[in-house]
Design an enzyme around this catalytic site. Structure first.
Site, PDB file in Angstrom:
ATOM      1  N   SER A 134       0.803  -1.205   0.000  1.00  0.00           N
ATOM      2  CA  SER A 134       0.000   0.000   0.000  1.00  0.00           C
ATOM      3  C   SER A 134       0.844   1.267   0.000  1.00  0.00           C
ATOM      4  O   SER A 134       1.482   1.576  -0.986  1.00  0.00           O
ATOM      5  CB  SER A 134      -0.954  -0.033   1.201  1.00  0.00           C
ATOM      6  OG  SER A 134      -1.959   0.919   1.062  1.00  0.00           O
TER       7      SER A 134
ATOM      8  N   LYS B 160      -0.985  -3.999  -3.436  1.00  0.00           N
ATOM      9  CA  LYS B 160      -2.258  -3.402  -3.037  1.00  0.00           C
ATOM     10  C   LYS B 160      -2.316  -1.973  -3.564  1.00  0.00           C
ATOM     11  O   LYS B 160      -1.620  -1.099  -3.078  1.00  0.00           O
ATOM     12  CB  LYS B 160      -2.448  -3.392  -1.528  1.00  0.00           C
ATOM     13  CG  LYS B 160      -3.803  -2.808  -1.158  1.00  0.00           C
ATOM     14  CD  LYS B 160      -3.961  -2.609   0.305  1.00  0.00           C
ATOM     15  CE  LYS B 160      -5.343  -2.024   0.565  1.00  0.00           C
ATOM     16  NZ  LYS B 160      -5.533  -0.715  -0.093  1.00  0.00           N
TER      17      LYS B 160
ATOM     18  N   ASP C 266      10.191   5.407 -10.216  1.00  0.00           N
ATOM     19  CA  ASP C 266       9.755   6.135 -11.415  1.00  0.00           C
ATOM     20  C   ASP C 266      10.487   7.458 -11.587  1.00  0.00           C
ATOM     21  O   ASP C 266      10.826   7.855 -12.709  1.00  0.00           O
ATOM     22  CB  ASP C 266       8.249   6.404 -11.353  1.00  0.00           C
ATOM     23  CG  ASP C 266       7.420   5.176 -11.686  1.00  0.00           C
ATOM     24  OD1 ASP C 266       8.014   4.125 -11.976  1.00  0.00           O
ATOM     25  OD2 ASP C 266       6.181   5.273 -11.646  1.00  0.00           O
TER      26      ASP C 266
END
Length: 472
Positions: free
Chosen positions: A291, A316, A302
């Protein structure tokens, strides 16, 4: 009626399976959202089905109990994260994610038949009273905890601030009684230190309320030492609050996107305003990183301010909110946890069901030779004497082998095994009978557990250190 977007965002928290908290009530927003209600015919159908269950089932359930069962099943069927919570469940849940509760300040786990203290927090009533790691809690307020679960223990030990709990402890064969006044306990979730080669290390166990401030304190200490390379350990971190992970990301992520939250009718993008990020990260993950942890790891990956090292994360990628349910004479404090959105990373990657894939995969397999498929369980429920054959004897022999008392496994209490048991009993100050009794088996489990821990090598952490040393 259109929902106030800013108001809704305030109540959203990102979580793993059981990890959300909302700071403002959502009861009023819930009933403003829609005028779409079940028809009279649908309500009549629900009443009749409840009546069938009450009248025909062999159990004697009240309508209140049946309603709880119905809604428990309803929210469970929506998705694996939505949940219908009774008042105590909701309270325990919010306390765990908020990182604060009223109690005495210990960590416990079940070992054999006992609830054992495995951690005592500094500056807490437990520490001041003299509780120690290794203490066995045998009772709380006169109620035995032997053979009970950790949940049973928590229910008795936690309580209202200012009240007293009486704890009975077994320590070195003697019993002690402590009367301890409960206080508000803030769970420490951030650990930091400086490793060799001037590498900073931060371990974050959960994204609880205020944890970003604790991370900032760690970074301030690193700044004083000129540390720029940081290992950020979120292994086994189940997630937590969206606001907190966004704040922590801003310490590291350059100006631009961090995460996008997508609701049914709109989306919201969280961005960093950091124009001059100064740290290089190695983020440690495993299959229990979830999460909010995945938001953090994927944003670092990224935005190319570090690498992810370890194993693929949980996967999740949804967002939940807590909704206070209407109160009646018999229903007060009930809460629904509902999945309301999903999220994607700056590159457009959806974590749900896929997880964060590490840049450098490193399996945590240093204890694989002691896995459950290789080392049998020793239940310590039955004693064995010379000549007996049993898989439990084999389990004991495996432990004696690794502890250096035996050279082979036969599953039989042969002469060499009896001699090994005697030697082990003598070394651990037990009566050297040579009988593999329950006390000896429990001691074997204890010593084998210590042995396994001593053999553990953190390969993922070592690889992160290597990354900063070599640049690859």
């Amino acid at each position: 009626m259109r929902i106030n977007k800013k108001l809704l965002i305030k109540i959203v928290a990102v979580v793993v399976a059981l990890s959300i908290f909302v700071a403002v009530p959502v009861y009023s927003q819930f009933f403003i959202i829609s005028t779409d209600f079940p028809t009279d015919k649908q309500m009549d159908y629900i009443k009749k089905v409840l009546q069938v269950a009450k009248v025909y089932h062999i159990g004697k359930y009240s309508y209140d109990e049946l309603i709880d069962m119905m809604f428990t099943g309803l929210f469970k069927s929506l998705d694996k994260y939505s949940e219908y919570m009774k008042p105590q469940q909701a309270q325990d849940f919010t306390q765990s994610v908020n990182g604060e509760f009223s109690g005495i300040g210990i960590q416990i786990e079940k070992q054999e038949d006992y609830i054992v203290v495995v951690g005592v927090f500094d500056g807490t009533p437990a520490k001041e009273a003299g509780l120690k790691v290794g203490d066995k809690i045998i009772a709380a307020d006169g109620k035995s905890l032997v053979g009970k679960t950790t949940d049973d223990a928590v229910k008795l030990i936690r309580g209202q601030e200012g009240t007293t709990v009486v704890i009975d402890i077994l320590r070195d064969g003697k019993t002690y009684r402590f009367s301890i006044v409960r206080r508000k306990i803030k769970i420490p979730v951030v650990e930091y230190k400086v490793l060799d080669n001037n590498i900073g290390y931060i371990k974050l166990t959960q994204f609880t309320q205020g944890c970003s401030n604790d991370v900032k304190k760690a970074l301030d200490e690193f700044d004083k030492k000129g540390i720029k390379n940081i290992i950020f350990d979120i292994r086994n971190n189940p997630g937590g609050l969206l606001d907190e992970v966004v704040k922590i990301c801003e310490y590291f992520v350059p100006e631009g996107p961090i995460v996008t939250i997508e609701y049914n009718t709109f989306k919201d993008e969280y961005k960093s305003k950091n124009k001059n990020p100064k740290y290089k990260l190695a983020v440690l993950t495993n299959e229990s990183s979830a999460s909010a942890s995945e938001i953090f790891a994927q944003a670092i990956k990224d935005r190319k301010v570090g690498v992810v090292i370890g194993t693929k994360t949980y996967g999740k990628g949804t967002v939940q909110t807590l909704v206070s349910l209407p109160e009646t004479d018999t229903k007060k404090g009930y809460v629904a946890k509902v999945t309301v959105a999903k999220y994607k990373s700056p590159s457009g990657y959806y974590v749900e069901g896929k997880g964060v894939v590490p840049d450098i995969e490193v399996q945590d397999d240093s204890l694989s030779q002691f896995g459950p498929d290789k080392i049998l369980s020793l239940s310590a429920t039955k004693k064995f004497k010379k000549g007996d054959m049993d898989l439990e004897v084999l389990a004991a022999q495996q432990r004696l082998f690794y502890l250096g008392y035996l050279s082979n496994w036969t599953a039989k209490m042969d002469d060499s095994t009896v001699a090994a048991v005697k030697k082990f009993q003598k070394d651990t100050k037990l009566y050297p009978s040579g009988v593999l009794d329950i006390t000896t088996q429990k001691k074997l489990n204890e010593k084998f557990s210590e042995f396994v821990k001593s053999k553990y090598v953190d390969k993922q952490l070592q690889r992160a250190i290597q990354y900063f040393k070599t640049g690859k």
